[in-house]
Design an enzyme around this catalytic site. Structure first.
Site, PDB file in Angstrom:
ATOM      1  N   ARG A  44       0.804  -1.235   0.000  1.00 40.96           N
ATOM      2  CA  ARG A  44       0.000   0.000   0.000  1.00 40.96           C
ATOM      3  C   ARG A  44       0.835   1.284   0.000  1.00 40.96           C
ATOM      4  O   ARG A  44       0.284   2.370  -0.225  1.00 40.96           O
ATOM      5  CB  ARG A  44      -0.918   0.009   1.235  1.00 40.96           C
ATOM      6  CG  ARG A  44      -2.280  -0.635   1.058  1.00 40.96           C
ATOM      7  CD  ARG A  44      -3.271   0.248   0.287  1.00 40.96           C
ATOM      8  NE  ARG A  44      -3.230   1.661   0.636  1.00 40.96           N
ATOM      9  CZ  ARG A  44      -3.798   2.213   1.693  1.00 40.96           C
ATOM     10  NH1 ARG A  44      -4.517   1.480   2.493  1.00 40.96           N
ATOM     11  NH2 ARG A  44      -3.675   3.494   1.949  1.00 40.96           N
ATOM     12  N   ASP A  80     -13.896  -0.706   1.080  1.00 36.73           N
ATOM     13  CA  ASP A  80     -14.366   0.072   2.232  1.00 36.73           C
ATOM     14  C   ASP A  80     -15.841   0.360   2.027  1.00 36.73           C
ATOM     15  O   ASP A  80     -16.323   0.411   0.889  1.00 36.73           O
ATOM     16  CB  ASP A  80     -13.582   1.376   2.382  1.00 36.73           C
ATOM     17  CG  ASP A  80     -13.894   2.045   3.718  1.00 36.73           C
ATOM     18  OD1 ASP A  80     -13.281   1.664   4.724  1.00 36.73           O
ATOM     19  OD2 ASP A  80     -14.791   2.911   3.770  1.00 36.73           O
ATOM     20  N   TYR A 155     -21.800   8.609   8.611  1.00 37.57           N
ATOM     21  CA  TYR A 155     -20.644   9.299   8.016  1.00 37.57           C
ATOM     22  C   TYR A 155     -21.075  10.506   7.182  1.00 37.57           C
ATOM     23  O   TYR A 155     -20.455  11.569   7.228  1.00 37.57           O
ATOM     24  CB  TYR A 155     -19.821   8.333   7.151  1.00 37.57           C
ATOM     25  CG  TYR A 155     -18.979   7.393   7.985  1.00 37.57           C
ATOM     26  CD1 TYR A 155     -17.836   7.844   8.623  1.00 37.57           C
ATOM     27  CD2 TYR A 155     -19.345   6.064   8.160  1.00 37.57           C
ATOM     28  CE1 TYR A 155     -17.068   6.992   9.416  1.00 37.57           C
ATOM     29  CE2 TYR A 155     -18.593   5.205   8.947  1.00 37.57           C
ATOM     30  CZ  TYR A 155     -17.458   5.677   9.569  1.00 37.57           C
ATOM     31  OH  TYR A 155     -16.710   4.840  10.362  1.00 37.57           O
TER      32      TYR A 155
HETATM   33  O1  CP3 Z   1      -6.528  -2.333   7.770  1.00 40.71           O
HETATM   34  C1  CP3 Z   1      -7.013  -1.225   7.502  1.00 40.71           C
HETATM   35  O2  CP3 Z   1      -7.889  -0.725   8.217  1.00 40.71           O
HETATM   36  C2  CP3 Z   1      -6.502  -0.450   6.308  1.00 40.71           C
HETATM   37  C3  CP3 Z   1      -7.393  -0.155   5.225  1.00 40.71           C
HETATM   38  C4  CP3 Z   1      -8.603   0.684   5.557  1.00 40.71           C
HETATM   39  C5  CP3 Z   1      -9.935   0.213   5.405  1.00 40.71           C
HETATM   40  N1  CP3 Z   1     -10.767   1.234   5.697  1.00 40.71           N
HETATM   41  C6  CP3 Z   1     -10.304  -1.123   4.932  1.00 40.71           C
HETATM   42  C7  CP3 Z   1     -11.636  -1.677   5.283  1.00 40.71           C
HETATM   43  C8  CP3 Z   1      -8.656   2.005   5.994  1.00 40.71           C
HETATM   44  C9  CP3 Z   1      -7.513   2.922   6.351  1.00 40.71           C
HETATM   45  C10 CP3 Z   1     -10.024   2.345   6.078  1.00 40.71           C
HETATM   46  C11 CP3 Z   1     -10.583   3.662   6.443  1.00 40.71           C
HETATM   47  C12 CP3 Z   1     -11.765   3.536   7.297  1.00 40.71           C
HETATM   48  N2  CP3 Z   1     -13.048   3.442   6.845  1.00 40.71           N
HETATM   49  C13 CP3 Z   1     -11.765   3.387   8.672  1.00 40.71           C
HETATM   50  C14 CP3 Z   1     -10.540   3.279   9.521  1.00 40.71           C
HETATM   51  C15 CP3 Z   1     -10.035   4.541  10.074  1.00 40.71           C
HETATM   52  C16 CP3 Z   1      -8.686   4.256  10.736  1.00 40.71           C
HETATM   53  O3  CP3 Z   1      -7.691   4.716  10.217  1.00 40.71           O
HETATM   54  O4  CP3 Z   1      -8.695   3.547  11.750  1.00 40.71           O
HETATM   55  C17 CP3 Z   1     -13.091   3.230   9.076  1.00 40.71           C
HETATM   56  C18 CP3 Z   1     -13.578   3.036  10.465  1.00 40.71           C
HETATM   57  C19 CP3 Z   1     -13.885   3.265   7.900  1.00 40.71           C
HETATM   58  C20 CP3 Z   1     -15.336   3.057   7.793  1.00 40.71           C
HETATM   59  C21 CP3 Z   1     -15.584   1.610   7.726  1.00 40.71           C
HETATM   60  N3  CP3 Z   1     -15.046   0.771   6.770  1.00 40.71           N
HETATM   61  C22 CP3 Z   1     -16.454   0.835   8.558  1.00 40.71           C
HETATM   62  C23 CP3 Z   1     -17.255   1.346   9.718  1.00 40.71           C
HETATM   63  C24 CP3 Z   1     -16.398  -0.476   8.070  1.00 40.71           C
HETATM   64  C25 CP3 Z   1     -17.184  -1.654   8.554  1.00 40.71           C
HETATM   65  C26 CP3 Z   1     -16.344  -2.558   9.363  1.00 40.71           C
HETATM   66  C27 CP3 Z   1     -15.933  -2.056  10.709  1.00 40.71           C
HETATM   67  O5  CP3 Z   1     -14.711  -2.051  10.968  1.00 40.71           O
HETATM   68  O6  CP3 Z   1     -16.811  -1.701  11.504  1.00 40.71           O
HETATM   69  C28 CP3 Z   1     -15.501  -0.486   6.976  1.00 40.71           C
HETATM   70  C29 CP3 Z   1     -15.203  -1.652   6.160  1.00 40.71           C
HETATM   71  C30 CP3 Z   1     -13.782  -1.911   5.830  1.00 40.71           C
HETATM   72  N4  CP3 Z   1     -12.799  -1.021   5.582  1.00 40.71           N
HETATM   73  C31 CP3 Z   1     -13.272  -3.177   5.639  1.00 40.71           C
HETATM   74  C32 CP3 Z   1     -11.921  -3.037   5.296  1.00 40.71           C
HETATM   75  C33 CP3 Z   1     -10.899  -4.081   4.947  1.00 40.71           C
HETATM   76  C34 CP3 Z   1     -14.229  -4.340   5.818  1.00 40.71           C
HETATM   77  C35 CP3 Z   1     -14.007  -5.639   5.431  1.00 40.71           C
HETATM   78  C36 CP3 Z   1     -13.263  -6.417   6.493  1.00 40.71           C
HETATM   79  O7  CP3 Z   1     -13.818  -6.654   7.579  1.00 40.71           O
HETATM   80  O8  CP3 Z   1     -12.134  -6.812   6.206  1.00 40.71           O
END
Ligand code: CP3
Length: 350
Positions: A44, A80, A155
């Site tokens: 990445r 995401d 969001y």
């Molecule tokens: O490992 C990683 O987190 C890196 C990649 C990444 C994802 N989303 C992959 C993802 C990053 C940096 C994000 C941004 C993001 N989007 C965040 C994280 C913020 C941070 O830096 O901590 C968040 C909370 C979101 C919004 C989001 N995305 C939610 C609420 C969900 C549902 C799952 C949950 O955690 O509650 C997602 C889905 C998501 N984003 C997945 C992945 C790989 C889901 C699939 C899985 O479970 O692998």
């Protein structure tokens, strides 16, 4: 993951999702593809999150990384929840260390009316990634996913991550007609995004309502349940998993949304969850559950981890089928070798 190709519908994850007891307890971990893996961080480097999600080769490789490493029973598509919103034209970005940030938060009727439908060609790279993955995965099922209308709305209305969801709840109660119009549009996008993934070949889908636990059961039923129900009922041909965090009070209502599998976080033991799900709908077959190891237990040392895994598997016997998972996603600092050991323990323990 390669080797002799069996009938994928007999994969342990899919057997359990149908309420069966496969030869081994299937296990996968939310966020198994991501920051806990050094090979992920390396790949990445220099690529923004949303660009990575629209690069089929990169999505394919990141999705496969944990499957190679951990011998998990499912692959979760790397993406995401905001990907379909961005694809449908909403101006947002994922800011490192913060999460999704929306340029112009939704507040008025014209904001809601400006949310367009999603069309398959807007998420073509996701379709292409699913094609690449199905050629590689052999008999490991690929799980597609989308964000549920409420979690997406949070969001969009808050403009970014929120602790209290105060603007979201203010809109819900202050202008219920506009709220329902917003959730109706989001349900349309989510349902289409899931159907696109199913047509492209995912073998199961998960609807993430990560922040639903912020709501009372009454509000969940009135303002959220009809929309999540519509999404889930529009999906045919693959098992549907419905997941949220902090949902102990909401489990019966979430079951009414109609998914095949209900996700349970670490706060509710699986046997208690099964009882609640069943009492609420005694006419339905025994429920299938997914969960519910506390992600923090992956930091507690192997003996403590093994005790928890044994307990969860024992309590999971109360369900018609049990897909082992965490109660929420893998934390970024988790040691990947511990994840591998946890999978071994789930497969080994009786
Ligand atoms: O490992 C990683 O987190 C890196 C990649 C990444 C994802 N989303 C992959 C993802 C990053 C940096 C994000 C941004 C993001 N989007 C965040 C994280 C913020 C941070 O830096 O901590 C968040 C909370 C979101 C919004 C989001 N995305 C939610 C609420 C969900 C549902 C799952 C949950 O955690 O509650 C997602 C889905 C998501 N984003 C997945 C992945 C790989 C889901 C699939 C899985 O479970 O692998």
């Amino acid at each position: 993951m390669s080797g002799e190709m069996n009938d994928i519908t007999e994969a342990p994850l899919l057997v359990a999702a149908r309420g069966g007891r496969p030869s081994r307890t299937p296990v996968w971990f939310m966020r198994q593809a991501g920051r806990s893996l050094p090979e992920y961080r390396k790949l990445r480097e220099g690529t923004a999150m949303l660009d990575a999600c629209m690069d089929p080769e990169m999505v394919c490789e990141i999705t496969l990384q944990p499957v190679r490493r951990h011998d998990v029973d499912g692959a979760i598509l790397f993406s995401d929840i905001v990907v379909p919103l961005k694809a449908a034209g909403i101006d947002l970005d994922i800011v490192p260390g913060t999460g999704p940030v929306v340029a112009k938060p939704i507040a008025t009727e014209s904001d809601v009316l400006a949310i367009a439908e999603l069309h398959e060609e807007q998420v073509r790279p996701v379709v292409d990634a699913i094609g690449l993955l199905n050629a590689e995965l052999g008999d490991v099922p690929l799980i597609g996913f989308a964000g549920a209308p409420f979690t997406l709305a949070s969001y969009l209305v808050e403009g970014g991550p929120s602790k209290h969801h105060e603007r979201t709840k203010a809109l819900m109660h202050g202008n219920p007609d506009l709220w329902h119009a917003l959730l109706d549009r989001l349900a349309g996008i989510t349902a289409e995004f899931l159907r696109v993934q199913v047509r492209a070949g995912v073998k199961a889908v998960q609807l993430f309502d990560s922040w639903a636990g912020a709501l009372s059961e009454r509000d969940y039923r009135e303002f959220v349940l009809p929309h999540s129900t519509r999404v889930l009922q529009s999906i045919e041909g693959v098992p549907r998993i419905h997941f949220g965090v902090g949902t102990s009070e909401l489990l019966p209502a979430m079951r009414e949304a109609g998914a095949d599998v209900v996700g349970v976080d670490w706060r509710t033991p699986l046997d208690v969850a099964v009882k609640r799900l069943q009492q609420a709908a005694p006419e339905l077959p025994l429920p299938v559950v997914q969960g519910n190891l506390d992600p923090a237990l992956l930091f507690a040392g192997l003996p403590a981890l093994e005790r928890e895994i044994e307990r969860i598997k024992r309590e999971g016997q109360a369900a018609a089928g049990h897909i082992f998972n965490l109660g929420h996603g893998v934390l970024p600092d988790t040691d990947p070798d511990v994840i591998t050991r946890a999978v071994e323990m789930v497969h080994r323990t009786t």
